[in-house]
Design an enzyme around this catalytic site. Structure first.
Site, PDB file in Angstrom:
ATOM      1  N   ASP A  34     -13.177  30.286  47.852  1.00  0.00           N
ATOM      2  CA  ASP A  34     -13.817  29.151  47.205  1.00  0.00           C
ATOM      3  C   ASP A  34     -14.368  28.174  48.245  1.00  0.00           C
ATOM      4  O   ASP A  34     -13.766  27.965  49.296  1.00  0.00           O
ATOM      5  CB  ASP A  34     -12.796  28.429  46.316  1.00  0.00           C
ATOM      6  CG  ASP A  34     -13.448  27.502  45.313  1.00  0.00           C
ATOM      7  OD1 ASP A  34     -14.668  27.613  45.097  1.00  0.00           O
ATOM      8  OD2 ASP A  34     -12.728  26.659  44.763  1.00  0.00           O
ATOM      9  N   HIS A  51     -22.871  31.219  50.926  1.00  0.00           N
ATOM     10  CA  HIS A  51     -22.434  32.556  50.509  1.00  0.00           C
ATOM     11  C   HIS A  51     -22.599  33.562  51.654  1.00  0.00           C
ATOM     12  O   HIS A  51     -21.742  34.432  51.860  1.00  0.00           O
ATOM     13  CB  HIS A  51     -23.229  33.013  49.286  1.00  0.00           C
ATOM     14  CG  HIS A  51     -22.983  32.177  48.071  1.00  0.00           C
ATOM     15  ND1 HIS A  51     -21.715  31.881  47.619  1.00  0.00           N
ATOM     16  CD2 HIS A  51     -23.852  31.571  47.211  1.00  0.00           C
ATOM     17  CE1 HIS A  51     -21.803  31.138  46.522  1.00  0.00           C
ATOM     18  NE2 HIS A  51     -23.096  30.936  46.269  1.00  0.00           N
ATOM     19  N   SER A  79     -17.077  36.449  39.617  1.00  0.00           N
ATOM     20  CA  SER A  79     -16.317  36.458  38.371  1.00  0.00           C
ATOM     21  C   SER A  79     -17.236  36.678  37.175  1.00  0.00           C
ATOM     22  O   SER A  79     -18.460  36.516  37.265  1.00  0.00           O
ATOM     23  CB  SER A  79     -15.570  35.121  38.195  1.00  0.00           C
ATOM     24  OG  SER A  79     -16.461  34.097  37.797  1.00  0.00           O
ATOM     25  N   LEU A 145      -6.092  50.101  55.343  1.00  0.00           N
ATOM     26  CA  LEU A 145      -6.177  48.995  54.402  1.00  0.00           C
ATOM     27  C   LEU A 145      -7.159  49.296  53.277  1.00  0.00           C
ATOM     28  O   LEU A 145      -8.230  49.867  53.511  1.00  0.00           O
ATOM     29  CB  LEU A 145      -6.643  47.729  55.133  1.00  0.00           C
ATOM     30  CG  LEU A 145      -6.952  46.523  54.238  1.00  0.00           C
ATOM     31  CD1 LEU A 145      -5.944  45.422  54.472  1.00  0.00           C
ATOM     32  CD2 LEU A 145      -8.351  45.988  54.491  1.00  0.00           C
ATOM     33  N   ARG A 201      -5.947  30.671  48.171  1.00  0.00           N
ATOM     34  CA  ARG A 201      -7.154  30.050  47.620  1.00  0.00           C
ATOM     35  C   ARG A 201      -7.598  28.937  48.556  1.00  0.00           C
ATOM     36  O   ARG A 201      -6.801  28.096  48.959  1.00  0.00           O
ATOM     37  CB  ARG A 201      -6.936  29.483  46.224  1.00  0.00           C
ATOM     38  CG  ARG A 201      -8.215  28.808  45.712  1.00  0.00           C
ATOM     39  CD  ARG A 201      -8.238  28.549  44.240  1.00  0.00           C
ATOM     40  NE  ARG A 201      -9.584  28.067  43.865  1.00  0.00           N
ATOM     41  CZ  ARG A 201     -10.109  28.167  42.667  1.00  0.00           C
ATOM     42  NH1 ARG A 201      -9.444  28.758  41.695  1.00  0.00           N
ATOM     43  NH2 ARG A 201     -11.313  27.703  42.419  1.00  0.00           N
ATOM     44  N   LEU A 208      -6.139  29.353  39.075  1.00  0.00           N
ATOM     45  CA  LEU A 208      -6.332  30.796  39.221  1.00  0.00           C
ATOM     46  C   LEU A 208      -7.731  31.255  38.825  1.00  0.00           C
ATOM     47  O   LEU A 208      -8.152  32.350  39.215  1.00  0.00           O
ATOM     48  CB  LEU A 208      -5.291  31.548  38.389  1.00  0.00           C
ATOM     49  CG  LEU A 208      -3.854  31.412  38.874  1.00  0.00           C
ATOM     50  CD1 LEU A 208      -2.917  32.212  37.973  1.00  0.00           C
ATOM     51  CD2 LEU A 208      -3.713  31.876  40.314  1.00  0.00           C
TER      52      LEU A 208
END
Length: 253
Positions: A34, A51, A79, A145, A201, A208
């Site tokens: 964020d 971004h 999202s 990973l 975050r 959340l």
């Protein structure tokens, strides 16, 4: 790994007093990235610049997480609610995975990283989906990973899809009526992944945002005031150090 951690602690100004070399490394780290827009605004830049800078951070964090022995890194890239943003910004965000993966894929392969995606793929532009699926295919046999992109992902959508599929399978006699946590988890997009041990975050927000609501039930949370484009390796080390101080009882004593 211990040598690597020691080197980071020596180099770091903010974490040089934190001893993490003897503690457990979280197997699964989830990150809500964020602050890209605010980072750009502070510099009088377009949001797209934030971004773009944020994707560079994904690269740095992925490399360090891989070297530390983290098993899964899930990043909240886009999202289901992000479609509400201005069209130009959404279009740019849909180009970022293609740009990121096309340039970073050789390094991911070299690092033995496996790329995955979770979310509703049906709404993704063809060029976005093509780039992601190419990375998924070319890294599917890597054993290091797992870099898991939550792309057009929303936890409420995921849970509703799980419920619909459970009902469908029950009607088709593929499962009985004994619904428990283990069965329900097997219908989620993370069905073969362990739940996150640590959620990070950035930007100072403490919510959340419809991210992995089921999976984060017993995760440790670490919130940082730093905006995502300013997040660096030292912050990841600091988050892990804080994680190691926590007592995880999972509802017990």
């Amino acid at each position: 790994m211990l040598k690597l951690l020691k080197n980071w602690m020596v180099k770091s100004k903010s974490t040089n007093n934190l001893d993490i070399k003897g503690g457990p490394i979280p197997h699964h780290i989830a990150i809500i990235m964020d602050g890209n827009g605010r980072w750009a605004k502070k510099r009088a830049l377009p949001r797209s610049a934030g971004h773009h800078e944020g994707m560079k951070v994904v690269k740095k964090v992925t490399k360090l997480a891989s070297q530390l022995g983290v098993g899964v890194l899930t990043v909240y890239a886009f999202s289901t609610e992000n479609w509400k943003r201005p069209k130009d910004e959404v279009n740019y965000l849909m180009k970022l995975p293609e740009e990121f993966l096309n340039t970073f894929l050789p390094e991911l392969i070299e690092e033995n990283v496996q790329v995955r995606i979770m979310g509703d793929k049906s709404q993704l532009p063809e060029h976005t989906l093509k780039a992601v699926e190419k990375a998924v295919i070319e890294t599917q046999h890597n054993t290091g990973l797992i870099l898991n992109f939550a792309l057009n992902y929303g936890s409420r959508y995921e849970i509703l899809q799980a419920v619909e599929n459970i009902i469908k399978d029950y009607k088709n006699n593929e499962i009985d009526g004994n619904i428990n946590e283990e069965l329900f988890s097997n219908y989620l997009m993370t069905q073969d992944l362990k739940d996150p041990d640590l959620l990070i975050r950035t930007s100072g927000e403490m919510r959340l945002s419809n991210f992995m609501l089921w999976q984060l039930a017993y995760s440790e949370f670490w919130f940082a005031d730093v905006l995502w484009p300013d997040f660096n390796e030292d912050h990841l080390i600091e988050a892990i150090a804080e994680y190691q101080k926590r007592g995880r009882r999972f509802g017990g004593i």
